[in-house]
Design a protein around this motif. Structure first.
Motif, PDB file in Angstrom:
ATOM      1  N   PHE A 109       0.821  -1.213   0.000  1.00  0.00           N
ATOM      2  CA  PHE A 109       0.000   0.000   0.000  1.00  0.00           C
ATOM      3  C   PHE A 109       0.855   1.264   0.000  1.00  0.00           C
ATOM      4  CE2 PHE A 109      -3.052  -2.827   2.455  1.00  0.00           C
ATOM      5  CZ  PHE A 109      -3.685  -3.225   1.298  1.00  0.00           C
ATOM      6  N   ALA A 129      -0.302  -4.186  -4.661  1.00  0.00           N
ATOM      7  CA  ALA A 129      -0.875  -4.842  -3.479  1.00  0.00           C
ATOM      8  C   ALA A 129      -1.759  -6.031  -3.848  1.00  0.00           C
ATOM      9  CB  ALA A 129      -1.680  -3.826  -2.680  1.00  0.00           C
ATOM     10  N   ASN A 130      -2.502  -5.908  -4.954  1.00  0.00           N
ATOM     11  CA  ASN A 130      -3.448  -6.983  -5.280  1.00  0.00           C
ATOM     12  C   ASN A 130      -2.771  -8.209  -5.888  1.00  0.00           C
ATOM     13  OD1 ASN A 130      -2.909  -5.466  -7.633  1.00  0.00           O
ATOM     14  ND2 ASN A 130      -4.762  -6.207  -8.618  1.00  0.00           N
ATOM     15  N   MET A 171      -1.272 -11.320   0.300  1.00  0.00           N
ATOM     16  CA  MET A 171      -1.113 -11.102   1.730  1.00  0.00           C
ATOM     17  C   MET A 171      -2.467 -10.796   2.346  1.00  0.00           C
ATOM     18  SD  MET A 171       2.441  -9.176   2.150  1.00  0.00           S
ATOM     19  CE  MET A 171       3.892  -9.794   1.290  1.00  0.00           C
ATOM     20  N   PHE A 182      -7.234  -4.764   9.515  1.00  0.00           N
ATOM     21  CA  PHE A 182      -6.967  -3.347   9.739  1.00  0.00           C
ATOM     22  C   PHE A 182      -7.413  -2.909  11.129  1.00  0.00           C
ATOM     23  CE2 PHE A 182      -7.326  -4.137   5.285  1.00  0.00           C
ATOM     24  CZ  PHE A 182      -6.387  -3.321   4.701  1.00  0.00           C
ATOM     25  N   PHE A 222     -16.809  -5.132   4.213  1.00  0.00           N
ATOM     26  CA  PHE A 222     -17.573  -4.411   3.203  1.00  0.00           C
ATOM     27  C   PHE A 222     -19.031  -4.335   3.662  1.00  0.00           C
ATOM     28  CE2 PHE A 222     -14.266  -6.778   0.639  1.00  0.00           C
ATOM     29  CZ  PHE A 222     -13.369  -5.730   0.686  1.00  0.00           C
ATOM     30  N   PHE A 275     -14.900 -13.026  -0.519  1.00  0.00           N
ATOM     31  CA  PHE A 275     -14.600 -11.998  -1.528  1.00  0.00           C
ATOM     32  C   PHE A 275     -13.291 -12.295  -2.271  1.00  0.00           C
ATOM     33  CE2 PHE A 275     -12.649  -8.010  -2.891  1.00  0.00           C
ATOM     34  CZ  PHE A 275     -13.675  -7.407  -3.580  1.00  0.00           C
ATOM     35  N   ARG A 334     -10.408 -14.618  -7.073  1.00  0.00           N
ATOM     36  CA  ARG A 334      -9.544 -15.665  -7.624  1.00  0.00           C
ATOM     37  C   ARG A 334     -10.325 -16.674  -8.453  1.00  0.00           C
ATOM     38  NH1 ARG A 334      -7.393 -13.263  -3.685  1.00  0.00           N
ATOM     39  NH2 ARG A 334      -5.148 -13.180  -3.315  1.00  0.00           N
ATOM     40  N   ILE A 356      -7.887 -16.375   1.636  1.00  0.00           N
ATOM     41  CA  ILE A 356      -7.142 -16.412   0.370  1.00  0.00           C
ATOM     42  C   ILE A 356      -5.840 -17.209   0.499  1.00  0.00           C
ATOM     43  CG2 ILE A 356      -8.109 -14.238  -0.478  1.00  0.00           C
ATOM     44  CD1 ILE A 356      -5.451 -12.894   0.362  1.00  0.00           C
ATOM     45  N   THR A 388      -9.729   2.466   3.989  1.00  0.00           N
ATOM     46  CA  THR A 388      -9.690   1.124   4.558  1.00  0.00           C
ATOM     47  C   THR A 388     -10.365   0.121   3.634  1.00  0.00           C
ATOM     48  OG1 THR A 388      -9.791   2.122   6.745  1.00  0.00           O
ATOM     49  CG2 THR A 388     -10.258  -0.212   6.616  1.00  0.00           C
ATOM     50  N   LEU A 389     -11.528   0.476   3.106  1.00  0.00           N
ATOM     51  CA  LEU A 389     -12.247  -0.456   2.227  1.00  0.00           C
ATOM     52  C   LEU A 389     -11.450  -0.751   0.956  1.00  0.00           C
ATOM     53  CD1 LEU A 389     -15.950   0.781   2.525  1.00  0.00           C
ATOM     54  CD2 LEU A 389     -14.831  -1.096   3.715  1.00  0.00           C
ATOM     55  N   ASP A 395      -8.153  -0.479   0.579  1.00  0.00           N
ATOM     56  CA  ASP A 395      -6.984  -1.287   0.926  1.00  0.00           C
ATOM     57  C   ASP A 395      -7.386  -2.745   1.183  1.00  0.00           C
ATOM     58  OD1 ASP A 395      -5.320   0.843   0.653  1.00  0.00           O
ATOM     59  OD2 ASP A 395      -5.014   1.197   2.797  1.00  0.00           O
ATOM     60  N   ALA A 396      -8.508  -2.925   1.873  1.00  0.00           N
ATOM     61  CA  ALA A 396      -8.964  -4.296   2.154  1.00  0.00           C
ATOM     62  C   ALA A 396      -9.226  -5.039   0.853  1.00  0.00           C
ATOM     63  CB  ALA A 396     -10.214  -4.259   3.028  1.00  0.00           C
ATOM     64  N   ALA A 397      -9.913  -4.387  -0.057  1.00  0.00           N
ATOM     65  CA  ALA A 397     -10.240  -5.049  -1.327  1.00  0.00           C
ATOM     66  C   ALA A 397      -8.985  -5.289  -2.170  1.00  0.00           C
ATOM     67  CB  ALA A 397     -11.238  -4.190  -2.115  1.00  0.00           C
ATOM     68  N   ARG A 398      -8.101  -4.298  -2.201  1.00  0.00           N
ATOM     69  CA  ARG A 398      -6.861  -4.463  -2.969  1.00  0.00           C
ATOM     70  C   ARG A 398      -6.024  -5.597  -2.372  1.00  0.00           C
ATOM     71  NH1 ARG A 398      -5.402  -2.916  -7.630  1.00  0.00           N
ATOM     72  NH2 ARG A 398      -3.352  -2.107  -7.066  1.00  0.00           N
ATOM     73  N   GLY A 399      -5.949  -5.625  -1.057  1.00  0.00           N
ATOM     74  CA  GLY A 399      -5.175  -6.670  -0.399  1.00  0.00           C
ATOM     75  C   GLY A 399      -5.714  -8.062  -0.681  1.00  0.00           C
ATOM     76  N   LEU A 400      -7.006  -8.144  -0.928  1.00  0.00           N
ATOM     77  CA  LEU A 400      -7.611  -9.445  -1.229  1.00  0.00           C
ATOM     78  C   LEU A 400      -7.491  -9.795  -2.709  1.00  0.00           C
ATOM     79  CD1 LEU A 400     -10.739  -9.061   1.053  1.00  0.00           C
ATOM     80  CD2 LEU A 400      -8.914 -10.725   1.356  1.00  0.00           C
TER      81      LEU A 400
END
Lengths: 359, 271
Positions: free
Chosen positions: A64, A84-85, A89, A93, A99, A110, A115, A162, B174-175, B177-182
């Motif tokens: 990030f 990051a995507n 990892m 947070f 969501f 999600f 994937r 994941i 936060t949302l 980053d959470a989605a990108r991280g996933l």
């Protein structure tokens, strides 16, 4: 609680290395040549005051944040420039990050949907993860129908769904009340141990860090001051900052004499580099290394006591006006009430010394 | 415990004044459309609407322009606002000021600028056939893109406010980053995480934009197009009752649409 043996959750433990990371925001240096190695399956806690760079380090590992210099390696692969995507990892947070438009089940699955796992596989895996965090009956609920602790558990399940190479926890307990914090802290450790996943946990709460981590890294001004097992960090702090940041520390005036320091009438060996003979220093002493004994002609005066269970913290003012804290067994401390005159004794063990603070 | 009579009376009076302000003109308009000078009842102004010359094309043009304006506006504005909030928060006041500018520019000045631009484009020189092609697309009589783009600008202040209010309530960083991280790509983040959680704000922006397009008269008439509001005015001279009936129907349809959207939005949010 179901264990990992009862289901099919699989994670791969990866080795992580942060090498020479530098990051500045204008004039503010967030990371100053940070080096950190995490063994596969290890849980490292990064501890430090606000603004020390611990969250920047974690966000850099997550992808990030970009670095000005340095490398991020996972299992030897350089992922410094990987978005990051693409890093695989899982992250939990500090703020609640579920969501809001999705049910718990959809939140957990999600990453699997991204994937392109099929529906049956997604549901199976998400259900397993919900069982792992003890909330299978909440699958159909929405985040706003959950408590803070439940939301963070779901966030943990979502991060693990994941099968990440590394689990990143960014102060995940700081928004929770005290009891839930302890419960969830223990649960995070249980899940991490069961899955054997490499984990980086960022916190400013030393009790959290010391109780959960295999090793704790104390950061200050963008650098790692010390990385050690919790017991070593507490008993053998490498620097005065670590000594004072982790646990309670007293400062007593001392005078250097070769490799020893004279303090409170005793000569104690110095741990680490000793300043030149004759120089004045502050000697850093833990409360449990101090004994206070009642004595009518004693130079110290008890000013307060705080009962903490098996021990009592006794606060005394010495003849030169310096205040010290001592942790004494409660049965001993019962004789020490405010106004009692005492003498001070130090344990015979090596001590850290630091440049004296102005008094 | 019963409320004091004065409090109830005060509340009732406030409601009565509020209702009268909206309902009296509405009721008078409805009366005007249903009764002639001799006080004979007739529903012809309503039943004959679809047979009225130019009604359907005008309505169709307005609806199509409204939908297209909403799509273009959201496609331009939403990613820009998300990007600014995430990466360039210092630009926010500048963008806010720019988006609010159409409120202070008089439509007549705006349309003068558009006509000047359109005149340049309609001239074959110096840009040649390309300018003709662009001009033809912009000035299509069925769906004039020139009007659509103009409405996008006019609707910016309203859409910006609606979206900004929604974004401020969302823990966007936060949302995302959470989605990108996933593993989510940026389009996935926008479509699956941000937009669903901005549903109410997007609906509000869309409603305000639609209302603006369905009621805008100045630009359309000065640029020579006949969408629904222009048709209402032009047909009013010869068929005043029918023109008023069209206004009332459009008002009721818009209100009905708003009600459906708001109920739909609330239901999804509290599901």
């Amino acid at each position: 609680m179901p264990s990992v043996k009862e289901n099919t959750i699989v994670t791969t433990a990866a080795a992580v290395e942060l090498r020479g990371l530098r990051k500045s925001y204008g004039e503010v240096v967030a990371l100053a040549n940070l080096d950190l190695s995490i063994e596969p399956g290890e849980l490292i806690a990064l501890l430090g005051p606000s603004g020390c760079g611990k969250t920047t380090a974690l966000r850099t590992l997550a992808g990030f944040e970009t670095t000005d210099e340095g490398k991020v390696l996972v299992d030897g692969d350089d992922i410094t420039r990987l978005p990051a995507n693409k890093r695989d990892m899982g992250m939990v947070f500090q703020a609640y990050s579920l969501f809001p438009n999705m049910t718990v089940l959809d939140n957990v699955s999600f990453g699997l949907r991204i994937r392109k796992a099929n529906s049956a596989e997604r549901t199976r895996r998400a259900t397993e993860l919900l069982e792992l965090v003890g909330l299978p009956e909440h699958a159909a609920r929405f985040p706003h129908q959950l408590s803070g602790g439940q939301q963070q558990r779901i966030a943990l399940a979502r991060a693990l769904a994941i099968q990440p190479r590394v689990l990143l926890l960014d102060e995940p307990l700081s928004a929770l009340d005290a009891l839930v914090r302890v419960q969830l802290r223990d649960e995070i450790r249980r899940v991490q141990t069961e899955l054997g996943i490499t984990t980086l946990f960022v916190t400013h709460d030393q009790s959290e860090a010391l109780s959960i981590a295999d090793r704790v890294g104390v950061m200050y001004q963008g650098k790692l001051e010390q990385l050690a097992a919790p017991a070593e960090l507490y008993s053998r702090p490498a620097t005065a900052f670590v000594a004072e940041f982790v646990g309670t520390m007293n400062r007593l005036p001392g005078l250097m004499n070769g490799g020893t320091v004279t303090v409170a009438g005793r000569s104690l060996p110095v741990d680490g580099t000793a300043p030149a003979s004759g120089s004045e220093v502050d000697v850093l002493v833990r409360p449990e290394a101090i004994t206070l004994r009642p004595a009518e002609d004693g130079g110290g005066l008890i000013i307060a006591t705080t009962f903490l269970g098996s021990v009592t913290r006794v606060r005394a003012r010495l003849a030169d006006g310096i205040e010290v804290s001592a942790d004494l067994p409660s049965h001993q401390a019962s004789a020490l009430t405010a106004g009692t005159h005492v003498t001070l004794e130090l344990d015979e063990q090596p001590v850290l010394v630091a440049a004296p603070l102005p008094r | 415990m019963a409320q004091p009579v004065t409090a109830r009376l005060g509340r009732g009076a406030a409601w009565a004044a509020f209702a009268a302000y909206f309902l009296v003109p509405m009721g008078a308009s409805i009366y005007f459309t249903l009764f002639d000078r001799d006080n004979h009842f007739s529903a012809t102004p309503y039943t004959g609407l679809f047979q009225a010359s130019g009604f359907v094309p005008a309505l169709q043009m307005s609806v199509e322009m409204g939908v297209l304006t909403v799509v273009v506006l959201l496609a331009l504005l939403l990613p820009a606002m998300v990007t600014i909030q995430l990466s360039m928060p210092r630009l926010r006041p500048i963008v806010e000021t720019l988006c609010t500018m159409p409120l202070v520019i008089p439509p007549i000045a705006f349309v003068a600028g558009i006509i000047a631009l359109q005149t340049r484009l309609s001239d074959a020189d110096p840009y040649g056939p390309l300018s003709q092609l662009v001009n033809n697309q912009l000035m299509q009589t069925g769906l004039p893109l020139l009007l659509v783009f103009s409405y996008v600008v006019l609707a910016l202040p309203f859409a910006y406010r609606a979206l900004d209010a929604g974004l401020r309530l969302l823990p966007l960083r936060t949302l995302v980053d959470a989605a990108r991280g996933l593993g989510a790509s940026w389009p996935t983040v926008l479509l699956r995480v941000i937009m669903p959680n901005l549903r109410t704000a997007i609906l509000n922006a869309a409603i305000l934009t639609l209302a603006l397009v369905l009621g805008e008269f100045t630009l359309a008439t000065l640029l020579g197009f006949t969408p629904f509001p222009v048709w209402i005015v032009t047909s009013g001279g010869d068929h005043a009752q029918q023109s008023t009936a069209a206004s009332i129907v459009s008002l009721l349809v818009t209100w009905g649409g708003l009600l459906i959207l708001s109920v739909f939005g609330d239901r999804r949010r509290t599901a």
